[in-house]
Every structure is written in C-alpha cells, then in structure tokens.
Scaffold this motif. Structure first.
Motif, PDB file in Angstrom:
ATOM      1  N   ARG A   9      -2.696   7.599  -6.557  1.00  0.00           N
ATOM      2  CA  ARG A   9      -2.226   6.456  -7.346  1.00  0.00           C
ATOM      3  C   ARG A   9      -3.079   6.383  -8.607  1.00  0.00           C
ATOM      4  N   ASP A  70      -5.878  -1.905  -4.929  1.00  0.00           N
ATOM      5  CA  ASP A  70      -5.185  -0.620  -4.984  1.00  0.00           C
ATOM      6  C   ASP A  70      -5.519   0.271  -3.790  1.00  0.00           C
ATOM      7  N   ILE A  73      -3.260  -0.913  -1.116  1.00  0.00           N
ATOM      8  CA  ILE A  73      -1.925  -0.351  -1.352  1.00  0.00           C
ATOM      9  C   ILE A  73      -1.855   1.087  -0.837  1.00  0.00           C
ATOM     10  N   CYS A  74      -2.846   1.882  -1.193  1.00  0.00           N
ATOM     11  CA  CYS A  74      -2.829   3.308  -0.839  1.00  0.00           C
ATOM     12  C   CYS A  74      -2.975   3.536   0.665  1.00  0.00           C
ATOM     13  N   GLY A  76      -2.075   1.443   2.984  1.00  0.00           N
ATOM     14  CA  GLY A  76      -0.796   1.013   3.555  1.00  0.00           C
ATOM     15  C   GLY A  76       0.275   2.073   3.411  1.00  0.00           C
ATOM     16  N   GLN A  77       0.385   2.664   2.215  1.00  0.00           N
ATOM     17  CA  GLN A  77       1.361   3.735   1.989  1.00  0.00           C
ATOM     18  C   GLN A  77       1.058   4.932   2.878  1.00  0.00           C
ATOM     19  N   ARG A  80       2.051   4.221   6.534  1.00  0.00           N
ATOM     20  CA  ARG A  80       3.510   4.265   6.702  1.00  0.00           C
ATOM     21  C   ARG A  80       4.034   5.700   6.676  1.00  0.00           C
ATOM     22  N   GLU A  81       3.536   6.499   5.739  1.00  0.00           N
ATOM     23  CA  GLU A  81       3.996   7.884   5.626  1.00  0.00           C
ATOM     24  C   GLU A  81       3.552   8.723   6.819  1.00  0.00           C
ATOM     25  N   LYS A 141      -2.022  -6.499   0.718  1.00  0.00           N
ATOM     26  CA  LYS A 141      -1.442  -5.277   0.154  1.00  0.00           C
ATOM     27  C   LYS A 141      -1.288  -4.201   1.221  1.00  0.00           C
ATOM     28  N   LEU A 144       1.769  -5.202   3.274  1.00  0.00           N
ATOM     29  CA  LEU A 144       2.984  -5.035   2.473  1.00  0.00           C
ATOM     30  C   LEU A 144       3.403  -3.577   2.392  1.00  0.00           C
ATOM     31  N   GLU A 145       2.454  -2.695   2.067  1.00  0.00           N
ATOM     32  CA  GLU A 145       2.791  -1.290   1.877  1.00  0.00           C
ATOM     33  C   GLU A 145       2.987  -0.541   3.200  1.00  0.00           C
ATOM     34  N   ARG A 147       4.261  -1.993   5.665  1.00  0.00           N
ATOM     35  CA  ARG A 147       5.412  -2.713   6.211  1.00  0.00           C
ATOM     36  C   ARG A 147       5.128  -3.088   7.670  1.00  0.00           C
TER      37      ARG A 147
END
Length: 195
Positions: A9, A70, A73-74, A76-77, A80-81, A141, A144-145, A147
């Motif tokens: 990111r 941030d 965010i990362c 979380g992403q 999920r991935e 965050k 959220l990311e 989910r």
C-alpha cells in the motif's frame, strides 16, 4: 494450501510492504516507525501464531496516525486474502487475556460483515509517544478490511499499557481460534452456504 499473502500500500502518507501467514510460528520483522505499535504487533503475531513482516515508511514526523491506520488496513486485507474461501474454518474465536491488573476479552466472527464494538476506558491518553485513541482506529480499520465482526472489551485495568497489551494478545488468540481449520466443518460454517 498455504494461507499466506503479500500486501503493498503506497500513498502520499505511507509506503507499506507487508507479508502475512496465518499458519505461522509467531515470527515477526517489524519496521513501523511507531515503537509502541511494533510492540503490540509483535504480541499479536506471537499469540496468534502468525508470521508477520511489516516495513513502513510513514509520516511519523506528523504523528503515528496514518501509519497505525494504514497498517490496520493492510493486516485486514492480508487476513481476508489469506483466508480465501474460508472453507473449513472455525469462524468464531474468543479469548480472555489478563495482564497484571488488567483483563481484556476479544471475540471475533469472520462473517464478511465488518463491525467493531469496543468497550474500553483507558486512564491515559498516551503511552510514551503513542496516542491511545489510535487503538480504536487500528481495530476499526482491521475489522473493516478483514470484513469481520470484532468485539473488544477491557473489563478492567489501571495501567493503560497493560490494558492495550491484553487487547492485542487476546486479538491474536481469538483470530488464531477463528482461522483454525476444523476437519468436522464441511464447506463454510454458515447455513447461507457462503461467508
């Protein structure tokens, strides 16, 4: 299947390279520029048995806000991935962690419905140079990311460092439970047939 991922990111405020493995050994390499956050992420990974590598160049000369947000965010992403289709996971996790006089509880549902519910009254506004309000920012965050439905309760405590430390340890342990593959689970653990 290896449940690992890499997230990059790059913004005008932060440049983040992150590697994450769900089925790890609790190993970390953390260069965040925010020492207290690095300490908390180390605890999170160790107690979740996640491998986490984070390299950040952020505008910490302003403050730790953008970097903390941030990274949330990362991660979380990445979570999920790395989970992919979520087949076979337990989905729910719950952990109580004491830290001296403090007691924290974290409950998660990897539901694909992001929500943060947080109940914590921290006695101090800063731990060292770290703004305590950023704990909520990071967790929101992350939820959220990723989910996920994330409930954080600090039942009691007097030392803000201890209270936050208990939260991050409990977060790791709750997510470790929720991401665990249960051989009894066929497909995804939902009557809807998907998460």
């Amino acid at each position: 299947m290896e449940r690992t991922t890499t997230v990059k990111r790059y913004t005008n405020e932060t440049k983040i390279d992150l590697d994450f493995s769900i089925d790890g050994e609790g190993k970390t390499e953390l260069e965040t520029g925010v020492p207290f956050l690095s300490h908390m992420l180390d605890l999170f990974a160790k107690h979740g048995q996640f491998d986490l590598k984070v390299d950040v160049k952020g505008d910490v000369e302003v403050d730790g806000h953008h970097t903390t947000e941030d990274i949330g965010i990362c991660i979380g992403q990445a979570l999920r991935e790395a989970l992919g289709d979520k087949k076979g996971i337990k989905r729910y996790g719950n952990a109580f962690v004491p830290m001296d006089e403090a007691l924290a509880q974290v409950v998660v549902d990897l539901s694909n419905r992001p929500h943060l519910e947080m109940r914590a009254e921290f006695p101090a506004q800063q731990v060292g140079t770290f703004d305590v309000e950023l704990v909520h920012e990071f967790l929101w965050k992350l939820a959220l990311e990723a989910r996920m439905n994330l409930h954080v309760i600090v039942h009691y405590g007097k030392n803000t460092h201890h209270m936050i430390e208990a939260v991050f340890k409990a977060l790791g342990r709750a997510l470790d439970e929720a991401t665990t593959i249960d051989p009894r689970v066929k497909g995804v653990p939902s009557t809807k047939g998907m998460l």
